[in-house]
Scaffold this motif. Structure first.
Motif, mmCIF file in Angstrom:
data_model
loop_
_atom_site.group_PDB
_atom_site.id
_atom_site.type_symbol
_atom_site.label_atom_id
_atom_site.label_comp_id
_atom_site.label_asym_id
_atom_site.label_seq_id
_atom_site.Cartn_x
_atom_site.Cartn_y
_atom_site.Cartn_z
ATOM 1 N N GLY A 60 0.776 -1.224 0.000
ATOM 2 C CA GLY A 60 0.000 0.000 0.000
ATOM 3 C C GLY A 60 0.810 1.277 0.000
ATOM 4 N N ARG A 109 -3.400 3.986 2.624
ATOM 5 C CA ARG A 109 -3.745 2.928 3.560
ATOM 6 C C ARG A 109 -2.807 1.755 3.334
ATOM 7 N N SER A 142 -1.557 -2.055 4.206
ATOM 8 C CA SER A 142 -2.120 -3.333 4.625
ATOM 9 C C SER A 142 -1.002 -4.270 5.057
ATOM 10 N N CYS A 143 -1.324 -5.125 5.988
ATOM 11 C CA CYS A 143 -0.388 -6.149 6.456
ATOM 12 C C CYS A 143 -1.136 -7.471 6.435
ATOM 13 N N ALA A 144 -0.906 -8.245 5.395
ATOM 14 C CA ALA A 144 -1.596 -9.523 5.226
ATOM 15 C C ALA A 144 -0.758 -10.631 5.849
ATOM 16 N N ARG A 157 -7.840 -3.710 12.314
ATOM 17 C CA ARG A 157 -7.567 -5.078 11.902
ATOM 18 C C ARG A 157 -8.863 -5.752 11.486
ATOM 19 N N THR A 182 -5.722 -9.571 8.230
ATOM 20 C CA THR A 182 -5.057 -8.372 7.724
ATOM 21 C C THR A 182 -5.164 -7.227 8.720
ATOM 22 N N TYR A 228 -4.331 -2.952 9.178
ATOM 23 C CA TYR A 228 -4.314 -1.768 8.333
ATOM 24 C C TYR A 228 -3.742 -0.569 9.090
ATOM 25 N N GLN A 234 -4.164 3.382 8.365
ATOM 26 C CA GLN A 234 -4.714 4.474 7.564
ATOM 27 C C GLN A 234 -3.946 5.747 7.899
#
Length: 124
Positions: free
Chosen positions: A8, A19, A21-23, A73, A79, A81, A83
């Motif tokens: 992101g 934003r 993301s952490c998957a 989250r 995931t 997030y 922001q």
């Protein structure tokens, strides 16, 4: 294998938003706090924000991002997030996500797993 995939990042003008993301995969995501850290060129890595597992309480570690950054989250999607609104040039850094069992910690070394980082560049 456990993997954290941060994404992101990008180039944005000052005042803009991103934003991150952490998957996560390979771990019981619900049991892990997700932290976001950043490292600017020539500076030490610093903790930004973290969100607990369980109660999803969030912790701000930088006063400079209060009112601009929020963390969340989605356990159903594994995931986390970050922001980021009203971005400033001083927010330019590589942003990393990390996972630690249960509760947040501002100490990078305490985390169990780490993502590879995503570059955020804010132009003035």
């Amino acid at each position: 294998d456990v993997q954290l995939q941060a994404s992101g990042g990008g180039l944005v003008q000052a005042g803009g938003s991103l934003r991150l993301s952490c998957a996560a995969s390979g771990l019981p995501f619900d049991d892990y706090a997700i932290g976001w850290f950043r490292q600017a060129p020539g500076k030490e890595r610093e903790a930004v924000l973290c969100i607990n597992s369980g109660d999803a309480k969030s912790y701000y570690y930088l006063d400079s991002v209060k009112g601009r950054f929020t963390i969340s989250r989605d356990n159903a999607k594994n995931t986390g997030y970050l922001q980021m609104n009203n971005l400033k040039p001083e927010d330019t850094a590589v942003y990393y996500c990390a996972a630690e069992r249960w509760l947040c910690n501002r100490n990078w070394a305490r985390y169990d797993y780490f993502g590879q980082g995503t570059q955020v560049t804010v132009s003035s």
